[in-house]
Design a protein around this motif. Structure first.
Motif, short mmCIF file in Angstrom:
data_model
loop_
_atom_site.label_atom_id
_atom_site.label_comp_id
_atom_site.label_asym_id
_atom_site.label_seq_id
_atom_site.Cartn_x
_atom_site.Cartn_y
_atom_site.Cartn_z
N SER A 127 -5.14 -3.82 -11.96
CA SER A 127 -5.66 -3.77 -10.51
C SER A 127 -4.14 -3.44 -9.75
N THR A 128 -4.73 -3.07 -8.62
CA THR A 128 -3.52 -2.90 -7.32
C THR A 128 -2.72 -4.23 -7.04
N ALA A 129 -3.75 -5.24 -7.12
CA ALA A 129 -3.37 -6.46 -6.75
C ALA A 129 -2.41 -7.19 -7.42
N THR A 130 -2.66 -7.07 -9.06
CA THR A 130 -1.81 -7.48 -9.86
C THR A 130 -0.60 -6.92 -10.12
N TRP A 131 -0.65 -5.36 -9.83
CA TRP A 131 0.91 -4.73 -9.70
C TRP A 131 1.52 -5.17 -8.44
N ASN A 132 0.98 -5.34 -7.45
CA ASN A 132 1.85 -5.72 -6.32
C ASN A 132 2.20 -7.07 -6.49
N LYS A 133 1.65 -7.84 -7.13
CA LYS A 133 2.19 -9.26 -7.43
C LYS A 133 3.37 -9.29 -8.46
N ILE A 134 3.31 -8.38 -9.45
CA ILE A 134 4.44 -8.14 -10.38
C ILE A 134 5.53 -7.63 -9.59
N CYS A 135 5.35 -6.55 -8.50
CA CYS A 135 6.39 -6.21 -7.83
C CYS A 135 7.16 -7.22 -6.81
N ARG A 136 6.36 -8.22 -6.28
CA ARG A 136 7.00 -9.06 -5.46
C ARG A 136 7.72 -10.47 -6.23
N THR A 137 7.15 -10.39 -7.61
CA THR A 137 7.87 -11.59 -8.43
C THR A 137 8.86 -11.21 -9.26
N THR A 139 14.45 -8.38 -10.05
CA THR A 139 15.15 -7.02 -9.76
C THR A 139 14.05 -6.07 -9.83
N THR A 140 13.54 -5.38 -8.69
CA THR A 140 12.42 -4.69 -8.59
C THR A 140 12.52 -3.05 -8.75
N ARG A 141 13.80 -2.81 -9.00
CA ARG A 141 14.21 -1.31 -9.33
C ARG A 141 13.24 -0.67 -10.42
N ILE A 142 13.18 -1.39 -11.38
CA ILE A 142 12.50 -0.79 -12.43
C ILE A 142 10.95 -0.61 -11.92
N VAL A 143 10.36 -1.47 -11.11
CA VAL A 143 8.99 -1.00 -11.11
C VAL A 143 8.67 -0.46 -9.65
N ARG A 144 9.63 -0.44 -8.70
CA ARG A 144 9.12 -0.12 -7.23
C ARG A 144 9.10 1.67 -7.40
N SER A 145 10.33 1.98 -8.13
CA SER A 145 10.89 3.42 -7.90
C SER A 145 10.36 4.36 -8.89
N ASP A 146 9.61 3.70 -9.98
CA ASP A 146 9.57 4.61 -11.37
C ASP A 146 7.98 4.68 -11.37
N ASP A 147 7.51 5.76 -11.23
CA ASP A 147 6.05 6.13 -11.18
C ASP A 147 5.43 6.09 -12.58
N GLN A 148 6.50 6.68 -13.60
CA GLN A 148 6.26 6.58 -14.98
C GLN A 148 6.27 5.11 -15.46
N PHE A 149 6.79 4.09 -14.98
CA PHE A 149 6.67 2.88 -15.35
C PHE A 149 5.16 2.26 -14.67
N ARG A 150 4.93 2.66 -13.61
CA ARG A 150 3.67 2.23 -13.02
C ARG A 150 2.35 2.83 -14.10
N GLU A 151 2.55 3.95 -14.64
CA GLU A 151 1.63 4.57 -15.32
C GLU A 151 1.60 3.77 -16.99
N CYS A 152 2.66 3.54 -17.41
CA CYS A 152 2.94 2.87 -18.64
C CYS A 152 2.43 1.32 -18.77
#
Length: 408
Positions: free
Chosen positions: A302-312, A315-328
């Motif tokens: 879910s988008t809510a779970t993903w956003n929680k991961i980004c906030r928690t 170092t958010t560089r891995i998850v914020r800027s990488d669409d491939q990571f969002r897919e995997c």
């Protein structure tokens, strides 16, 4: 017997199961017909029925003599063929009842019965078998096909099982098919690390390799574990596990028969598989992985779970800027939920199209880093994704238990 047949044809019967039962009955009836009267003493049928079958047997012999002792071709309906039903209803009742009685036996008794019957059976090329072996290989249930194949191997060691080939032999189960304390549903697509480690250590005198080819090896072992309790062919077991048919070929992930992988290597393959099967049977809780795959087929993170991961994550560089990571990431969670291969996650694949996405080396690296985090940041992300998997699984199990309670 008539009531049994009507039950198989009822709307409540599973079509595939009924189809297999009729095919099994046809094949076993041919074997009984070809070897009669060698099972007469064990049938416990009324004399009027066994007498009708005696009369049918005599008529078959007379029909064979009428064509000069040369059996007609396999596709004919000549009465001298063993796969042709009797012309009398009493003989048909006897033949089907005897065949059905044999099929209902426990597996170990069925093996003894087949061994006893086939002592009096002619070789499989005899044309009087008619369409028996085509029906066996094409339509019969996997377990019955396996038992009859093995019975013929014992009776005629120099022959292939009826209707089979070298390829069928190479894709057969490495260890004997029998009840083992687990069901095919209890085998995941992706062999867990604990199971693979046990298998590797049991394959003395040399451990199984851990390499980029390990995933293909894990697939092959999972398929073998399903075969060991069902008697399915390799392709049937792979389909049962939800492994795409195109993965059975040379690309992108070969599923070689294990006999071919290890035929020149110092591994105790059969012994290792037996130990692994015993380990699975002894587990305190058996998981229905097939049901999980079906239940979570439309699932996505879910988008809510993903956003929680980004906030928690620190170092958010891995998850914020990488669409491939969002897919995997959803694929990683889905594989944890279902015990399946991440490449088959619904977030990647259009419905009914396993070929719908091309996977890159970067995809594999992301999944590998989540499975074995190289640093604290990756570990933080992986832990949050695992927590999401556990929450989803706990919620699903509660709903599943409630549905079972209502149903009962």
């Amino acid at each position: 017997m008539q009531r049994t047949i009507l039950d198989w044809l009822s709307p409540s019967a599973t079509p595939q199961t009924a189809f297999h039962r009729f095919a099994d009955l046809q094949v076993m009836a041919s074997i009984v017909n070809a070897t009669w009267p060698h099972t007469a003493d064990a049938t416990h049928l009324p004399h009027v029925l066994t007498a009708a079958l005696d009369e049918q047997h005599a008529a078959q012999q007379q029909a064979a003599e009428s064509v000069g002792g040369k059996p007609p071709h396999r596709g004919s309906r000549h009465p001298s063929l063993w796969s042709t039903e009797p012309r009398s209803s009493a003989a048909t009742a006897a033949l089907l009842t005897i065949a059905h009685t044999h099929l209902r036996q426990p597996v170990h008794q069925l093996r003894e019965t087949l061994t006893s019957l086939l002592e009096h059976a002619p070789e499989t090329p005899d044309r009087r078998w008619g369409a028996t072996w085509v029906t066996l290989q094409r339509d019969a249930s996997p377990l019955i096909r396996h038992e009859i194949d093995n019975a013929f191997r014992r009776r005629f060691p120099a022959q292939h099982p009826p209707g089979s080939s070298d390829q069928a032999d190479r894709t057969a189960c490495v260890i004997p098919v029998r009840a083992r304390g687990y069901q095919a549903e209890n085998i995941p697509q992706h062999l867990p690390d604990e199971w693979f480690t046990l298998l590797s250590r049991a394959s003395r005198p040399k451990f199984l390799p851990r390499s980029p080819q390990t995933n293909g090896l894990r697939r092959a072992v999972a398929v073998q574990l399903v075969q060991a309790v069902t008697g399915m062919r390799m392709d049937e077991a792979a389909r049962f596990l939800g492994i795409p048919t195109n993965w059975l070929g040379p690309f992108p992930a070969p599923l070689h028969p294990l006999r071919l992988i290890f035929q020149k290597k110092p591994y105790d393959l059969a012994g290792a598989l037996e130990q692994l099967a015993e380990h699975i049977a002894a587990l305190p809780q058996q998981v229905d992985y097939r049901q999980r795959r079906e239940s979570f087929q439309p699932w996505n993170l879910s988008t809510a779970t993903w956003n929680k991961i980004c906030r928690t994550v620190p170092t958010t560089r891995i998850v914020r800027s990488d669409d491939q990571f969002r897919e995997c990431s959803p694929a990683f969670v889905w594989s944890l939920l279902t015990g399946s291969e991440w490449k088959l996650a619904p977030c990647f694949l259009p419905p009914h199209s396993p070929e719908g996405r091309t996977f890159t080396q970067q995809d594999s690296k992301i999944i590998q880093r989540l499975s074995c985090p190289p640093d604290r940041t990756w570990k933080a992300v992986a832990d949050l994704l695992r927590q999401a998997a556990h929450r989803n699984l706990a919620s699903w199990e509660r709903r599943h238990q409630q549905r079972r309670s209502v149903s009962s």
